[in-house]
Scaffold this motif. Structure first.
Motif, PDB file in Angstrom:
ATOM      1  N   SER A 146       0.804  -1.224   0.000  1.00  0.00           N
ATOM      2  CA  SER A 146       0.000   0.000   0.000  1.00  0.00           C
ATOM      3  C   SER A 146       0.836   1.273   0.000  1.00  0.00           C
ATOM      4  N   GLY A 147       2.084   1.189   0.398  1.00  0.00           N
ATOM      5  CA  GLY A 147       2.873   2.384   0.665  1.00  0.00           C
ATOM      6  C   GLY A 147       3.667   2.933  -0.501  1.00  0.00           C
ATOM      7  N   SER A 148       4.812   3.536  -0.189  1.00  0.00           N
ATOM      8  CA  SER A 148       5.576   4.277  -1.199  1.00  0.00           C
ATOM      9  C   SER A 148       6.215   3.371  -2.247  1.00  0.00           C
ATOM     10  N   ASN A 149       6.398   2.088  -1.929  1.00  0.00           N
ATOM     11  CA  ASN A 149       6.906   1.163  -2.933  1.00  0.00           C
ATOM     12  C   ASN A 149       5.793   0.277  -3.490  1.00  0.00           C
ATOM     13  N   GLY A 150       4.558   0.692  -3.227  1.00  0.00           N
ATOM     14  CA  GLY A 150       3.400  -0.049  -3.719  1.00  0.00           C
ATOM     15  C   GLY A 150       2.382   0.898  -4.308  1.00  0.00           C
ATOM     16  N   LEU A 151       1.149   0.787  -3.856  1.00  0.00           N
ATOM     17  CA  LEU A 151       0.029   1.525  -4.426  1.00  0.00           C
ATOM     18  C   LEU A 151       0.263   3.040  -4.438  1.00  0.00           C
ATOM     19  N   THR A 179      -1.494  -0.979  -9.250  1.00  0.00           N
ATOM     20  CA  THR A 179      -2.527  -2.013  -9.288  1.00  0.00           C
ATOM     21  C   THR A 179      -1.993  -3.377  -8.859  1.00  0.00           C
ATOM     22  N   GLY A 180      -0.839  -3.760  -9.389  1.00  0.00           N
ATOM     23  CA  GLY A 180      -0.337  -5.109  -9.163  1.00  0.00           C
ATOM     24  C   GLY A 180       0.018  -5.426  -7.724  1.00  0.00           C
ATOM     25  N   PHE A 207       1.597 -14.938  -9.529  1.00  0.00           N
ATOM     26  CA  PHE A 207       0.282 -14.956 -10.158  1.00  0.00           C
ATOM     27  C   PHE A 207      -0.406 -13.601  -9.990  1.00  0.00           C
ATOM     28  N   GLY A 208      -0.405 -13.093  -8.767  1.00  0.00           N
ATOM     29  CA  GLY A 208      -1.078 -11.829  -8.485  1.00  0.00           C
ATOM     30  C   GLY A 208      -0.470 -10.652  -9.220  1.00  0.00           C
ATOM     31  N   LYS A 209       0.855 -10.625  -9.323  1.00  0.00           N
ATOM     32  CA  LYS A 209       1.512  -9.523 -10.034  1.00  0.00           C
ATOM     33  C   LYS A 209       1.135  -9.523 -11.517  1.00  0.00           C
ATOM     34  N   LEU A 210       1.084 -10.708 -12.110  1.00  0.00           N
ATOM     35  CA  LEU A 210       0.705 -10.808 -13.521  1.00  0.00           C
ATOM     36  C   LEU A 210      -0.751 -10.417 -13.729  1.00  0.00           C
ATOM     37  N   ILE A 211      -1.627 -10.885 -12.846  1.00  0.00           N
ATOM     38  CA  ILE A 211      -3.046 -10.542 -12.947  1.00  0.00           C
ATOM     39  C   ILE A 211      -3.249  -9.044 -12.725  1.00  0.00           C
ATOM     40  N   GLY A 212      -2.496  -8.478 -11.796  1.00  0.00           N
ATOM     41  CA  GLY A 212      -2.601  -7.045 -11.562  1.00  0.00           C
ATOM     42  C   GLY A 212      -2.274  -6.240 -12.798  1.00  0.00           C
ATOM     43  N   THR A 213      -1.218  -6.644 -13.514  1.00  0.00           N
ATOM     44  CA  THR A 213      -0.858  -5.962 -14.753  1.00  0.00           C
ATOM     45  C   THR A 213      -1.946  -6.142 -15.805  1.00  0.00           C
ATOM     46  N   ALA A 214      -2.474  -7.367 -15.924  1.00  0.00           N
ATOM     47  CA  ALA A 214      -3.545  -7.631 -16.897  1.00  0.00           C
ATOM     48  C   ALA A 214      -4.777  -6.788 -16.599  1.00  0.00           C
TER      49      ALA A 214
END
Length: 292
Positions: A146-151, A179-180, A207-214
């Protein structure tokens, strides 16, 4: 069971729990609680909670084990939507088919409602039925996502990249975080609740990182080609703001192909560690099904 049916099944569970966890409007400050409930209970896909529950099931658990995690993830996601819609960022009028929170309640209450949902999300994880070590790990994973290296970090670079020349590396950096990151975290914490092994958690993260990009690519495409009434949010805003998107860099057709490619790769990630991934492949394909 197809993705739409799965989502509806998970939505009912999550919405019921959200209704229980969100403060009632009868409790002071009523206006804040009304805004929190308005945004969090608005009709949405609940894809992050669904992935959390499905990952728990794929790891051998039941949806109930991860239900509070799923509700917390939706609260944190909605916090980001409320703030993303504000005039200082995307200045959107419509979200999930309803006026955005700041249009309904004013900017001050909208900002504070987002803040309160973010805090309540972590409080919900802390009070969940997981063991102390599991709760600590889940809070760390969700906080990092959620933070500065995420969302939030992804949102910052997204804003800074408006009307600027873009390259594939910057765009992918934005998408993987904006998103990812939270989508991947949703899969991982669901796996933790379900008792996943370290190898399974690694697969769920990939899996989640790929789906997030999609999902983000699909959202980028639909922002240019979709219908506001059907999508429940404004369309055409990415082009107007010259955002860093796949269609802007690669065009619509190549973007659609990229979303399909990411989805296929995501499903492949599950094969080695999940003999029966249950709902996850169907939820993965939901991202590209929205393109049709």
């Amino acid at each position: 069971m197809n993705a739409e049916t799965l989502l509806k099944t998970y939505q009912k569970l999550v919405d019921r729990r959200l209704d229980e966890l969100l403060p009632p409007v009868s409790v002071r400050p009523a206006r804040l609680h009304e805004a929190m409930r308005y945004s969090c209970l608005a009709p949405g896909k609940r894809i992050r909670p669904a992935l959390c529950l499905a990952s728990c099931e794929a790891s051998g658990g039941t949806p109930e084990l991860a239900l509070d995690l799923a509700a917390a993830l939706e609260m944190i996601h909605v916090f980001s939507l409320i703030h993303d819609d504000l005039p200082a960022i995307d200045d959107d009028d419509l979200r999930r088919g309803l006026p955005t929170c700041h249009k309904k309640f004013g900017e001050a209450i909208a900002i504070l409602a987002g803040d309160a949902l973010f805090a309540l999300g972590f409080e919900t994880i802390a009070k969940s039925q997981l063991s102390a070590s599991e709760k600590s790990l889940c809070m760390q994973i969700v906080a990092q996502a959620s933070g500065s290296n995420g969302l939030v970090g992804g949102e910052v670079v997204d804003v800074e990249s408006e009307k600027q020349p873009i390259d594939a590396e910057t765009m992918e950096w934005i998408h993987s975080r904006k998103t990812g990151a939270l989508i991947a975290a949703s899969c991982v914490v669901g796996g933790i609740a379900g008792g996943a092994s370290d190898k399974q958690l690694f697969c769920l993260d990939s899996f989640g990182k790929l789906i997030g990009t999609a999902f983000q690519i699909t959202d980028d495409v639909l922002n240019e080609t979709g219908d506001a009434a059907a999508l429940g949010k404004s369309v055409g805003s990415d082009q107007m703001r010259e955002k860093a998107t796949y269609p802007r860099l690669f065009g619509l057709e190549e973007s659609k192909k990229a979303a399909i490619r990411m989805t296929v790769l995501a499903e492949i990630e599950l094969i080695s560690e999940f003999a029966d991934a249950n709902a996850l492949p169907s939820l993965a394909r939901y991202s590209i099904e929205r393109l049709h």
